[in-house]
Motif scaffolding. Structure first.
Motif, short mmCIF file in Angstrom:
data_model
loop_
_atom_site.label_atom_id
_atom_site.label_comp_id
_atom_site.label_asym_id
_atom_site.label_seq_id
_atom_site.Cartn_x
_atom_site.Cartn_y
_atom_site.Cartn_z
N LEU A 16 -33.00 -13.17 -21.30
CA LEU A 16 -32.83 -12.56 -19.38
C LEU A 16 -33.59 -11.39 -19.17
N SER A 17 -34.14 -10.05 -20.28
CA SER A 17 -34.46 -9.12 -19.85
C SER A 17 -35.70 -9.49 -19.16
N GLU A 18 -36.44 -10.35 -20.41
CA GLU A 18 -37.55 -10.61 -20.04
C GLU A 18 -38.44 -11.21 -19.16
N ALA A 19 -36.69 -12.15 -18.80
CA ALA A 19 -36.95 -12.91 -17.65
C ALA A 19 -37.45 -12.38 -16.14
N LEU A 20 -36.54 -11.57 -16.23
CA LEU A 20 -36.34 -10.92 -15.24
C LEU A 20 -37.22 -10.36 -14.79
N GLU A 21 -38.01 -9.08 -15.61
CA GLU A 21 -39.03 -8.33 -16.14
C GLU A 21 -40.34 -9.31 -15.46
N TYR A 22 -40.04 -10.35 -15.65
CA TYR A 22 -41.42 -11.93 -14.86
C TYR A 22 -41.42 -12.26 -13.68
N TYR A 23 -40.01 -11.99 -13.70
CA TYR A 23 -39.71 -12.61 -12.24
C TYR A 23 -40.23 -11.98 -11.06
N GLU A 24 -40.03 -10.26 -11.35
CA GLU A 24 -40.04 -8.95 -10.91
C GLU A 24 -41.42 -9.07 -10.47
N GLN A 25 -41.87 -9.03 -11.96
CA GLN A 25 -43.21 -7.94 -11.39
C GLN A 25 -44.75 -9.04 -11.36
N LYS A 26 -44.69 -10.45 -11.38
CA LYS A 26 -45.37 -11.61 -12.25
C LYS A 26 -44.78 -12.32 -10.38
N LEU A 27 -43.40 -12.37 -10.12
CA LEU A 27 -43.37 -13.50 -9.24
C LEU A 27 -43.34 -12.45 -8.22
N GLY A 28 -43.11 -11.35 -8.35
CA GLY A 28 -42.69 -10.64 -6.99
C GLY A 28 -41.33 -10.56 -6.15
N PHE A 29 -40.03 -11.73 -7.05
CA PHE A 29 -38.81 -11.74 -7.12
C PHE A 29 -38.17 -9.83 -6.99
N ARG A 30 -36.67 -9.87 -6.49
CA ARG A 30 -36.24 -8.58 -7.21
C ARG A 30 -34.47 -9.23 -7.36
N ILE A 31 -34.32 -8.37 -7.98
CA ILE A 31 -32.86 -8.58 -9.04
C ILE A 31 -31.80 -7.76 -7.79
N ALA A 32 -31.37 -9.25 -7.42
CA ALA A 32 -30.33 -8.86 -6.19
C ALA A 32 -29.15 -8.76 -6.88
N MET A 33 -28.82 -9.29 -7.87
CA MET A 33 -27.66 -8.90 -8.70
C MET A 33 -27.89 -9.47 -10.17
N GLN A 34 -26.90 -8.32 -11.61
CA GLN A 34 -27.14 -8.33 -12.35
C GLN A 34 -25.71 -7.78 -13.47
N MET A 35 -25.04 -8.94 -13.77
CA MET A 35 -23.76 -8.96 -14.82
C MET A 35 -24.31 -8.19 -15.70
N PRO A 36 -22.97 -7.33 -15.82
CA PRO A 36 -22.66 -6.03 -16.37
C PRO A 36 -23.04 -6.70 -18.57
N GLN A 37 -22.63 -7.68 -18.85
CA GLN A 37 -22.91 -8.32 -19.86
C GLN A 37 -24.17 -8.35 -19.93
N GLY A 38 -24.89 -8.81 -19.22
CA GLY A 38 -26.57 -8.44 -19.60
C GLY A 38 -26.69 -10.90 -19.70
N ASP A 39 -25.64 -11.19 -19.65
CA ASP A 39 -26.11 -12.87 -19.87
C ASP A 39 -26.34 -14.25 -18.05
#
Length: 122
Positions: A16-39
Motif C-alpha cells: 500500500l505505501s508503494e502504491a500510494l507513492e506511485y498514485y501521488e508521484q506518477k499519476l497526480g492523485f492525492r491521498i484523501a483518506m488512509q486507515m491508521p492500520q495502513g491497509d
C-alpha cells in the motif's frame, strides 16, 4: 429509473505505501483518506476516486479499470513526464475510442479513454 452518479473501484495492491507513492508521484492523485492500520486508502484526482487495499491473502490477478478524459494527449504527456509505467501508447480502438494504458506498482491496468467525436474516422 434511479440514476447512478459515481464509481469508486477498489483495487488490491501488494504494497500500500508503494502504491500510494506511485498514485501521488506518477499519476497526480492525492491521498484523501488512509486507515491508521495502513491497509486501506483512498486516492482522488478531479472526480475520480480509487480505493486501494493491501491484499496479502493470496497472489492476486491484476484488475483493469477505465477512466474517461477529454484531454487524452495532455494526460499522456503528463504521465510520460512523471515517469508512469505506460504499457500502451495512444491508440484508436475498433469500438470507437482512443485510449492509452498504464500499470500501477501492483500490475493493475488503468485505461485512460477518450471517445472519438462523431466526425472522426474510427
Amino acid at each position: 429509473m434511479a440514476s447512478l452518479s459515481r464509481i469508486a473501484p477498489e483495487l488490491p495492491v501488494s504494497n500500500l505505501s508503494e502504491a500510494l507513492e506511485y498514485y501521488e508521484q506518477k499519476l497526480g492523485f492525492r491521498i484523501a483518506m488512509q486507515m491508521p492500520q495502513g491497509d486501506y486508502a483512498i486516492v482522488e484526482r478531479d472526480d475520480v476516486a480509487i480505493h486501494l487495499f493491501q491484499d496479502n491473502s493470496r497472489p492476486h490477478s491484476p484488475v483493469g479499470i477505465h477512466i474517461f478524459t477529454p484531454d487524452l494527449e495532455a494526460l499522456y504527456a503528463e504521465f510520460q513526464e512523471r515517469g508512469a509505467y505506460l504499457s500502451q501508447g495512444i491508440a484508436h480502438k475498433p469500438w470507437g475510442n482512443r485510449d492509452f494504458r498504464l500499470n500501477d506498482a501492483s500490475g493493475n491496468e488503468i485505461k485512460f479513454t477518450e471517445p472519438l467525436s462523431q466526425d472522426e474516422p474510427g
